[in-house]
Each structure stands twice: as C-alpha cells, then as structure tokens.
Design a protein around this motif. Structure first.
Motif, mmCIF file in Angstrom:
data_model
loop_
_atom_site.group_PDB
_atom_site.id
_atom_site.type_symbol
_atom_site.label_atom_id
_atom_site.label_comp_id
_atom_site.label_asym_id
_atom_site.label_seq_id
_atom_site.Cartn_x
_atom_site.Cartn_y
_atom_site.Cartn_z
ATOM 1 N N THR A 80 25.918 25.535 -1.640
ATOM 2 C CA THR A 80 25.140 25.837 -0.434
ATOM 3 C C THR A 80 25.394 24.789 0.641
ATOM 4 N N ASP A 84 27.104 25.783 4.233
ATOM 5 C CA ASP A 84 26.319 25.687 5.457
ATOM 6 C C ASP A 84 25.964 24.227 5.742
ATOM 7 N N ILE A 87 22.755 23.370 8.170
ATOM 8 C CA ILE A 87 21.423 23.396 7.550
ATOM 9 C C ILE A 87 21.282 22.211 6.598
#
Length: 175
Positions: A80, A84, A87
């Motif tokens: 993750t 990204d 973020i």
C-alpha cells in the motif's frame, strides 16, 4: 582498530559520498520524501515475505496461522505504501509528529522526576525542544508531508557523512 586505521580512506570517501547525497536530497525534498516512502514500503514487503516464509518453516507450531497472517498484513501495508506514496507520506508524517510530541513529553516528565539531580536541566531542555519540534510538525501537517521526511533524511545523511569523514581523518592521524 588497526584494520580500520588502514582503511581510513574508505571512511573519508564514504563520508564525502553521504554528505553529497544529503545535499542532493536537500536540493529536492519532495523526491527525497518519495524515496524515503518507497524505501520504507519495500522494506516492509521484504520483511512480510520473510515472516510468511518463516511461518511455513514452523507450520507445526500452534502460532503458525497468526505468524503468517501478520506477515501478510505487513507485506500488504508495504505494498500500500509503495502504490500510494502520497497517502503514506501524509500518514507517516502525522505519526512522526505525534510520536515526537510524545517523546518530548516523556522526557519532560522524566526531567521533573529527576529534578534536583545533576544534569536534569539537559533532560528538560531536550524534552522541551523535542515537544516543540513535534508540535511544529503537527501544526504544519498536512502540507509538510511533502517535504519533512525528505528533510530528515537529508539531515541524517549529512550528519552521518560528517561523522564518517571525521572518523576517517582521525584514523589517518593515529598511524
């Protein structure tokens, strides 16, 4: 130590390299932040994969399932982060701010317990500065998540470089 003295030039060269990398990272903090995020993500993926492999190597152990599941989640978190980084940068900068404040507050509390002991003022000053830095990180969030991690990487590289350079020069002088 004798072997290290003979390799003083490597310490100096590595120190110079770290300093150059630190100033290079300082010249583009956004890129340095992204590199830091990717580095963390990749390390988490590798660690998660090793944890999963380890779980299968001890599959007769009653903690096998939880160990493997933990490795899966660790690798998933790393994936993750890599997929990204924006973020991830937001979240990691927020965590950094909160943990820095908490660290400063803990040192302040420790300094009050040590009040009257020799040197307690240094502990108090350290805690106060750390808490203020954490508060500044928090007040600058989320905008500082684009550059703060890169800045910390840059500073760390320069300080490591100076340490290695100084050590190498000291080793050269002790022949």
């Amino acid at each position: 130590m004798t072997e290290a003295r003979g390799k003083w030039g490597w310490f100096v060269a590595l120190g110079i390299l770290f300093i150059v990398l630190g100033f290079g990272a300082l010249s583009n903090l956004l890129l340095a932040t992204i590199a830091t995020i990717f580095y963390i993500g990749v390390l988490m993926i590798i660690a998660g994969a090793f944890q999963i492999v380890h779980a299968f190597r001890v599959k007769n152990w009653r903690g096998f399932f939880l160990w493997g599941l933990g490795g899966f989640f660790y690798a998933a978190a790393g994936t993750t982060i890599v997929l990204d980084p924006a973020i991830a940068s937001l979240v990691l900068t927020l965590i950094l701010a909160v943990c820095t404040i908490a660290s400063g507050v803990m040192r302040l509390l420790l300094s009050f317990r040590a009040k009257g002991d020799r040197g307690w003022g240094w502990l108090f000053a350290s805690g106060l500065l750390t808490a203020i830095a954490g508060l500044a990180f928090l007040l600058g969030w989320p905008l500082n998540s684009l550059w703060l991690l890169g800045l910390l990487l840059s500073i760390d590289l320069v300080f490591q470089g100076c340490t290695l350079l100084g050590l190498g020069l000291q080793l050269r002088g002790t022949r």
